[in-house]
Design an enzyme around this catalytic site. Sequence first.
Site, PDB file in Angstrom:
ATOM      1  N   ARG A 113       0.847  -1.197   0.000  1.00  0.00           N
ATOM      2  CA  ARG A 113       0.000   0.000   0.000  1.00  0.00           C
ATOM      3  C   ARG A 113       0.882   1.246   0.000  1.00  0.00           C
ATOM      4  O   ARG A 113       0.596   2.235  -0.642  1.00  0.00           O
ATOM      5  CB  ARG A 113      -0.954   0.016   1.213  1.00  0.00           C
ATOM      6  CG  ARG A 113      -1.767   1.299   1.259  1.00  0.00           C
ATOM      7  CD  ARG A 113      -2.928   1.382   2.257  1.00  0.00           C
ATOM      8  NE  ARG A 113      -2.967   0.397   3.278  1.00  0.00           N
ATOM      9  CZ  ARG A 113      -2.209   0.405   4.400  1.00  0.00           C
ATOM     10  NH1 ARG A 113      -1.359   1.377   4.616  1.00  0.00           N
ATOM     11  NH2 ARG A 113      -2.323  -0.560   5.269  1.00  0.00           N
ATOM     12  N   TYR A 173     -17.049  18.714 -13.199  1.00  0.00           N
ATOM     13  CA  TYR A 173     -17.429  17.318 -13.402  1.00  0.00           C
ATOM     14  C   TYR A 173     -18.459  16.905 -12.342  1.00  0.00           C
ATOM     15  O   TYR A 173     -18.275  17.177 -11.156  1.00  0.00           O
ATOM     16  CB  TYR A 173     -16.174  16.440 -13.309  1.00  0.00           C
ATOM     17  CG  TYR A 173     -16.456  14.960 -13.395  1.00  0.00           C
ATOM     18  CD1 TYR A 173     -16.836  14.375 -14.600  1.00  0.00           C
ATOM     19  CD2 TYR A 173     -16.358  14.150 -12.278  1.00  0.00           C
ATOM     20  CE1 TYR A 173     -17.112  13.025 -14.675  1.00  0.00           C
ATOM     21  CE2 TYR A 173     -16.629  12.792 -12.351  1.00  0.00           C
ATOM     22  CZ  TYR A 173     -17.008  12.235 -13.548  1.00  0.00           C
ATOM     23  OH  TYR A 173     -17.279  10.895 -13.616  1.00  0.00           O
ATOM     24  N   ASP A 233      -8.057  20.335 -12.408  1.00  0.00           N
ATOM     25  CA  ASP A 233      -8.423  19.056 -13.011  1.00  0.00           C
ATOM     26  C   ASP A 233      -8.117  19.182 -14.503  1.00  0.00           C
ATOM     27  O   ASP A 233      -8.822  19.863 -15.246  1.00  0.00           O
ATOM     28  CB  ASP A 233      -9.912  18.771 -12.757  1.00  0.00           C
ATOM     29  CG  ASP A 233     -10.349  17.424 -13.316  1.00  0.00           C
ATOM     30  OD1 ASP A 233      -9.697  16.931 -14.257  1.00  0.00           O
ATOM     31  OD2 ASP A 233     -11.359  16.879 -12.835  1.00  0.00           O
ATOM     32  N   LYS A 279      -9.442   8.538 -18.572  1.00  0.00           N
ATOM     33  CA  LYS A 279      -9.807   9.174 -19.835  1.00  0.00           C
ATOM     34  C   LYS A 279      -8.619   9.146 -20.804  1.00  0.00           C
ATOM     35  O   LYS A 279      -8.212   8.082 -21.205  1.00  0.00           O
ATOM     36  CB  LYS A 279     -10.327  10.578 -19.555  1.00  0.00           C
ATOM     37  CG  LYS A 279     -11.337  10.641 -18.384  1.00  0.00           C
ATOM     38  CD  LYS A 279     -12.632   9.894 -18.656  1.00  0.00           C
ATOM     39  CE  LYS A 279     -13.481   9.709 -17.399  1.00  0.00           C
ATOM     40  NZ  LYS A 279     -13.793  10.914 -16.666  1.00  0.00           N
TER      41      LYS A 279
HETATM   42  C1  LIG Z   1     -14.142  11.187 -15.301  1.00  0.00           C
HETATM   43  C2  LIG Z   1     -13.713  12.453 -14.691  1.00  0.00           C
HETATM   44  C3  LIG Z   1     -13.395  12.523 -13.323  1.00  0.00           C
HETATM   45  C4  LIG Z   1     -13.543  11.332 -12.395  1.00  0.00           C
HETATM   46  O1  LIG Z   1     -12.655  10.327 -12.711  1.00  0.00           O
HETATM   47  P1  LIG Z   1     -12.913   8.769 -12.398  1.00  0.00           P
HETATM   48  O2  LIG Z   1     -11.645   8.141 -12.852  1.00  0.00           O
HETATM   49  O3  LIG Z   1     -14.125   8.356 -13.173  1.00  0.00           O
HETATM   50  O4  LIG Z   1     -13.135   8.662 -10.926  1.00  0.00           O
HETATM   51  C5  LIG Z   1     -12.967  13.727 -12.820  1.00  0.00           C
HETATM   52  N1  LIG Z   1     -12.868  14.820 -13.601  1.00  0.00           N
HETATM   53  C6  LIG Z   1     -13.160  14.796 -14.910  1.00  0.00           C
HETATM   54  C7  LIG Z   1     -13.027  16.040 -15.713  1.00  0.00           C
HETATM   55  C8  LIG Z   1     -13.597  13.626 -15.496  1.00  0.00           C
HETATM   56  O5  LIG Z   1     -13.912  13.607 -16.802  1.00  0.00           O
END
Ligand SMILES: *Cc1c(COP(=O)(O)O)cnc(C)c1O
Length: 385
Positions: A52, A104, A176, A201
Amino acid sequence: MHHDNKGFGTRCIHAGQQPDPTTGAIMTPVYQTSTYVQKSPGVVIEDYDYARSANPTRKALEANLASLEGGRHGIMFASGLASLAGCIHLLSSGDHVLLCDDVYGGTYRSLDKVFKQFGITYTRVDMLDLDATEAAFTPKTKLVWIETPTNPLLKVVDIAAVARIGKARGAIVCVDNTFATPVLQNPLSLGADIVSHSCTKYIGGHSDVIGGVLITNSDELGERLHYIQNAVGAISAPWDCFLLLRSTKTLHVRVQRHCENAAKIADFLAQQSQIERVIYPGRTDHPQHEIAKKQMRGGYGGMITATLKGGLPAARNFLERVQLFSLAESLGGVESLIEHPAIMTHASIDKPLREALGISDGLVRFSVGIEDVDDLIADIAEALG
Ligand SMILES: *Cc1c(COP(=O)(O)O)cnc(C)c1O
């Protein structure tokens, strides 16, 4: 070998990695182990005592992603939302978070439904309006969470301007960067303290892994986030880290093609009589095109949002007719996806707020993949016709 002075594509392939010292394997192995043998109590190899806390596959990925964002520390989490949670764990009860209004949906849900219970409050603000952003600070504002381009409206927030305001107020500024990717935008160089990615993504890019990462240049934040990663425990598994290391090797090439395809499709959509409006940061008719030009490089991403004339019936008809674009949530994979934010990704926002934000029933969101663009355009033309 250090690669920090090398070009972006070279770092995609090499940063954080070296041939495996025991066999020379060129690819970093999947260290699928929970613990490590000690020679004598407390005598461990490097810092490997329990998986971990540290894992070699994860460590290679963390160094790789940190390098791509121009950061010194990368901290991997089990998902993008786990990395948001990692950031929130820097705060204490009573602290306040400032969020983009078009953030998001899962980020909003985490703050509204989970962290609020622990006394962490938040305000959503339109960060295109710098005066409103400044006015939304409270003496307890400890974190500013910027997302740009936003989802699904692709608003472009001026990172440098909002980071300046946040830093002047003593808040941690986190961006983000999921939509832009490190290929197109490096928020740390624009004044942010932390960059967050949903690796699910574009960084993953093949729709087969969930992951998240935080990257920072601050040794103090890096140390606290590594502590949180271990103490809270939402770590990324070795196999997932291996898949992501494989993915980053082609990140620059994939994103370049995503951008080229999306730019062509956005222009095509803009010429169609069935389309009311196209939103793409690379088009000169995008309201924040100049900001996008200033803070992004080499392209404007693979996401396009468009409004169909005729509202929900027209949108539904179009979404049922497309063949190459798969109707699905998520984004950033090599295959093209399409979705309906009001019914799918953004359904948890109630209709009045959705309408106020501009997420109308005729709105569709394209995640343009890296197929042959002529085939994608033909598919759209056919479905519109
Ligand atoms: C998908 C997404 C998230 C969350 O990510 P996960 O891997 O699904 O937890 C956060 N911010 C943006 C802009 C996203 O597209």
